[in-house]
Design a protein around this motif. Structure first.
Motif, PDB file in Angstrom:
ATOM      1  N   GLN B  33       0.836  -1.196   0.000  1.00 56.53           N
ATOM      2  CA  GLN B  33       0.000   0.000   0.000  1.00 56.53           C
ATOM      3  C   GLN B  33       0.870   1.245   0.000  1.00 56.53           C
ATOM      4  O   GLN B  33       1.978   1.242   0.540  1.00 56.53           O
ATOM      5  CB  GLN B  33      -0.890  -0.006   1.245  1.00 56.53           C
ATOM      6  CG  GLN B  33      -1.819  -1.205   1.261  1.00 56.53           C
ATOM      7  CD  GLN B  33      -2.400  -1.481   2.623  1.00 56.53           C
ATOM      8  OE1 GLN B  33      -2.392  -0.617   3.496  1.00 56.53           O
ATOM      9  NE2 GLN B  33      -2.897  -2.684   2.822  1.00 56.53           N
ATOM     10  N   TYR B  35       0.677   5.314   1.085  1.00 58.38           N
ATOM     11  CA  TYR B  35      -0.046   6.305   1.864  1.00 58.38           C
ATOM     12  C   TYR B  35       0.640   7.659   1.690  1.00 58.38           C
ATOM     13  O   TYR B  35       1.828   7.757   1.386  1.00 58.38           O
ATOM     14  CB  TYR B  35      -0.026   5.961   3.357  1.00 58.38           C
ATOM     15  CG  TYR B  35      -0.794   4.730   3.742  1.00 58.38           C
ATOM     16  CD1 TYR B  35      -0.239   3.464   3.626  1.00 58.38           C
ATOM     17  CD2 TYR B  35      -2.090   4.833   4.244  1.00 58.38           C
ATOM     18  CE1 TYR B  35      -0.942   2.330   3.989  1.00 58.38           C
ATOM     19  CE2 TYR B  35      -2.795   3.703   4.619  1.00 58.38           C
ATOM     20  CZ  TYR B  35      -2.217   2.455   4.492  1.00 58.38           C
ATOM     21  OH  TYR B  35      -2.917   1.345   4.856  1.00 58.38           O
ATOM     22  N   GLN B  37       1.026  11.137   4.144  1.00 60.84           N
ATOM     23  CA  GLN B  37       0.800  11.624   5.494  1.00 60.84           C
ATOM     24  C   GLN B  37       1.161  13.097   5.578  1.00 60.84           C
ATOM     25  O   GLN B  37       2.268  13.500   5.225  1.00 60.84           O
ATOM     26  CB  GLN B  37       1.625  10.816   6.511  1.00 60.84           C
ATOM     27  CG  GLN B  37       1.333  11.195   7.950  1.00 60.84           C
ATOM     28  CD  GLN B  37       2.154  10.402   8.952  1.00 60.84           C
ATOM     29  OE1 GLN B  37       3.212   9.859   8.638  1.00 60.84           O
ATOM     30  NE2 GLN B  37       1.661  10.307  10.183  1.00 60.84           N
ATOM     31  N   PRO B  43      -1.876   8.550   8.329  1.00 56.52           N
ATOM     32  CA  PRO B  43      -1.640   8.200   6.918  1.00 56.52           C
ATOM     33  C   PRO B  43      -2.966   8.043   6.174  1.00 56.52           C
ATOM     34  O   PRO B  43      -3.919   7.490   6.712  1.00 56.52           O
ATOM     35  CB  PRO B  43      -0.908   6.855   7.012  1.00 56.52           C
ATOM     36  CG  PRO B  43      -0.378   6.780   8.404  1.00 56.52           C
ATOM     37  CD  PRO B  43      -1.350   7.528   9.246  1.00 56.52           C
ATOM     38  N   LEU B  45      -4.658   6.432   2.796  1.00 61.88           N
ATOM     39  CA  LEU B  45      -4.400   5.426   1.765  1.00 61.88           C
ATOM     40  C   LEU B  45      -4.586   6.012   0.365  1.00 61.88           C
ATOM     41  O   LEU B  45      -5.605   6.638   0.060  1.00 61.88           O
ATOM     42  CB  LEU B  45      -5.354   4.244   1.954  1.00 61.88           C
ATOM     43  CG  LEU B  45      -5.213   3.089   0.968  1.00 61.88           C
ATOM     44  CD1 LEU B  45      -3.884   2.369   1.178  1.00 61.88           C
ATOM     45  CD2 LEU B  45      -6.383   2.114   1.126  1.00 61.88           C
ATOM     46  N   THR B  48      -3.734   0.380  -3.166  1.00 60.35           N
ATOM     47  CA  THR B  48      -3.265  -0.944  -2.755  1.00 60.35           C
ATOM     48  C   THR B  48      -2.981  -1.759  -4.012  1.00 60.35           C
ATOM     49  O   THR B  48      -3.823  -1.810  -4.908  1.00 60.35           O
ATOM     50  CB  THR B  48      -4.321  -1.674  -1.914  1.00 60.35           C
ATOM     51  OG1 THR B  48      -4.633  -0.896  -0.763  1.00 60.35           O
ATOM     52  CG2 THR B  48      -3.804  -3.032  -1.479  1.00 60.35           C
ATOM     53  N   LEU B  88       4.475   7.219   2.122  1.00 64.78           N
ATOM     54  CA  LEU B  88       4.843   6.005   2.846  1.00 64.78           C
ATOM     55  C   LEU B  88       4.377   4.779   2.081  1.00 64.78           C
ATOM     56  O   LEU B  88       3.231   4.734   1.636  1.00 64.78           O
ATOM     57  CB  LEU B  88       4.174   5.981   4.227  1.00 64.78           C
ATOM     58  CG  LEU B  88       4.464   7.133   5.176  1.00 64.78           C
ATOM     59  CD1 LEU B  88       3.507   7.100   6.357  1.00 64.78           C
ATOM     60  CD2 LEU B  88       5.897   7.043   5.681  1.00 64.78           C
TER      61      LEU B  88
END
Lengths: 112, 113
Positions: B33, B35, B37, B43, B45, B48, B88
């Motif tokens: 995944q 993310y 932030q 975080p 999303l 995925t 991330l």
């Protein structure tokens, strides 16, 4: 869009005191998690919770930590006797049957 | 312990440029995944990826999962100042449906106007 709600947004506590961090996950989600992020460091896994029990926990999640889902909607993280090094952002997350995790905005815990 | 290394850690580019962020591990993940932030926030999303070799596009962002499901990349085309943030990657693994995610070290992107 459904969201994960965390309260309080910021908590200051004295070393040795107990704190309870609260989370309301997305209502039809099945899996629940707590993560933490110490300032300037990466997000770390604490614990996962499924079917009313802990399914996995990390080394960080020692006897001072506990989780509970007391009423089917809230998901809490309790730290029994806080230490200075527990100061961090604590994130709750939940997940349904797909792969996507939804994180809350976090609780900033400051232990003084 | 599953570790995810992201590179670069910091990236400062001019608006309009393209960039790629890499996420590498020696572990195999069931899904990967990405993310974003913002400071003081959790975080959020972005995407995925599940299948080895999978490519997903989200407007100007292209995400790829490595064939062996150990690595991933995020490519941004024609970066905008609104793309500034911390990116991330996070790998999901473990048995059972409660799979935790392990976060990468993060890439801090700054897009200069």
């Amino acid at each position: 869009e459904p969201e994960v709600t965390q309260t309080p947004s910021h908590q200051v506590t004295q070393m040795g005191q107990e704190v309870i961090l609260r989370c309301v996950p997305i209502s039809n989600h099945l899996y629940f998690y707590w993560y933490r992020q110490i300032l300037g460091q990466k997000v770390e896994f604490l614990v996962s919770f499924y079917n009313n029990e802990i399914s996995e926990k990390s080394e960080i999640f020692d006897d001072q930590f506990s989780v509970e889902r007391p009423d089917g909607s809230n998901f809490t993280l309790k730290i029994r006797s806080t230490k200075l090094e527990d100061s961090a952002m604590y994130f709750c997350a939940s997940r349904g049957t797909n792969y996507g995790y939804t994180f809350g905005s976090g609780t900033r815990l400051t232990v003084v | 312990t599953q570790l995810l290394e992201q590179s670069p850690q910091f990236l400062s580019i001019q608006e309009g440029e393209n960039l790629t962020v890499y996420c590498n591990s020696s572990s195999v993940f069931s899904s990967l995944q990405w993310y974003r932030q913002e400071p003081g926030e959790g975080p959020v999303l972005l995407v995925t990826v599940v299948t080895g070799g999978e490519v997903k596009k989200l407007k100007r962002l292209t995400f790829q999962f490595g064939d062996a499901r150990k690595d991933s990349s995020l490519h941004i085309t024609a970066a905008q100042t609104g793309d500034t943030g911390l990116y991330l990657c996070a790998g999901a693994g473990g048995s059972g449906g409660y799979q935790k995610v392990t976060f990468g070290t993060g890439t801090k992107l700054q897009v200069i106007p």
